[in-house]
Design a protein around this motif. Sequence first.
Motif, PDB file in Angstrom:
ATOM      1  N   GLN A   8       0.527  -1.396  -0.215  1.00  0.00           N
ATOM      2  CA  GLN A   8      -0.129   0.084   0.098  1.00  0.00           C
ATOM      3  C   GLN A   8       0.760   0.759  -0.097  1.00  0.00           C
ATOM      4  N   MET A   9       2.200   1.214   0.452  1.00  0.00           N
ATOM      5  CA  MET A   9       3.069   2.353   0.927  1.00  0.00           C
ATOM      6  C   MET A   9       3.528   2.985  -0.595  1.00  0.00           C
ATOM      7  N   LEU A  10       3.933   1.130  -0.679  1.00  0.00           N
ATOM      8  CA  LEU A  10       4.750   1.282  -2.100  1.00  0.00           C
ATOM      9  C   LEU A  10       3.496   2.133  -3.161  1.00  0.00           C
ATOM     10  N   ALA A  11       2.411   1.974  -3.629  1.00  0.00           N
ATOM     11  CA  ALA A  11       0.869   2.539  -4.595  1.00  0.00           C
ATOM     12  C   ALA A  11       1.451   3.823  -4.099  1.00  0.00           C
ATOM     13  N   GLY A  12       2.075   4.704  -3.477  1.00  0.00           N
ATOM     14  CA  GLY A  12       1.418   5.022  -2.730  1.00  0.00           C
ATOM     15  C   GLY A  12       2.837   6.721  -3.297  1.00  0.00           C
ATOM     16  N   GLN A  13       3.925   5.333  -4.110  1.00  0.00           N
ATOM     17  CA  GLN A  13       5.389   5.939  -4.127  1.00  0.00           C
ATOM     18  C   GLN A  13       5.413   6.034  -6.010  1.00  0.00           C
ATOM     19  N   THR A  14       6.049   6.835  -6.345  1.00  0.00           N
ATOM     20  CA  THR A  14       6.240   6.749  -8.005  1.00  0.00           C
ATOM     21  C   THR A  14       7.037   5.692  -8.509  1.00  0.00           C
ATOM     22  N   ALA A  15       7.192   5.885  -9.328  1.00  0.00           N
ATOM     23  CA  ALA A  15       7.471   4.772  -9.954  1.00  0.00           C
ATOM     24  C   ALA A  15       8.989   4.419 -10.421  1.00  0.00           C
ATOM     25  N   LEU A  16       9.743   5.935 -10.444  1.00  0.00           N
ATOM     26  CA  LEU A  16      11.160   5.631  -9.570  1.00  0.00           C
ATOM     27  C   LEU A  16      11.098   4.888  -8.241  1.00  0.00           C
ATOM     28  N   ALA A  17      10.615   5.593  -7.786  1.00  0.00           N
ATOM     29  CA  ALA A  17      10.753   4.922  -6.050  1.00  0.00           C
ATOM     30  C   ALA A  17      10.514   3.728  -6.179  1.00  0.00           C
ATOM     31  N   ARG A  18       9.393   3.316  -6.550  1.00  0.00           N
ATOM     32  CA  ARG A  18       9.268   1.854  -6.662  1.00  0.00           C
ATOM     33  C   ARG A  18      10.613   1.133  -7.242  1.00  0.00           C
TER      34      ARG A  18
END
Length: 168
Positions: A8-18
């Motif tokens: 869930q927290m990853l879904a809120g991150q940018t594509a680069l952050a993922r």
Amino acid sequence: MNAARQQQMLAGQTALARKVFQVVPIQQHWAALDIHRALQASKTSSAQFPAVRACLGDLKEQGLIYEPVNGHFQRAAATQKSRKEQTMSKSATQTVVSIKKTETGALDSLAALSGEMLLLADEFGQRMKAMSARIEEVALSVAAEQEGNAEALGKLKQLQALLKGIAQ
């Protein structure tokens, strides 16, 4: 942190952050530069180091990774919930997700724009450095040309003096 919360927290991150998150190791800690190199080697992103470093900071802030040694990062291992906890929290999570979905969309857009801005700033900085180097090269060639002109002017003045001496 459990796996669902992590996702869930990853879904809120940018594509680069993922993408950066996927490169950060779980078993050991790596320096930020090593993470950047691994990201470049995986060919999933061509992001510059400052953008990757910013993503590492954001991921650390969210608790998705941690910094056991200054400048070295390690992924936080996700834990599994028991079935009872999953069932109890599922309906509550769905309610919270539906409420925050509109907020998250706007936050995702802002995060994406922020990442694009960092990349643009890096690209702009590189182009400015290249332009500065070209300007310096031109300035050096102009200075060399001026020296050549000064020598030629000196020779011309000598020739004029000789011709005056001969004419008299």
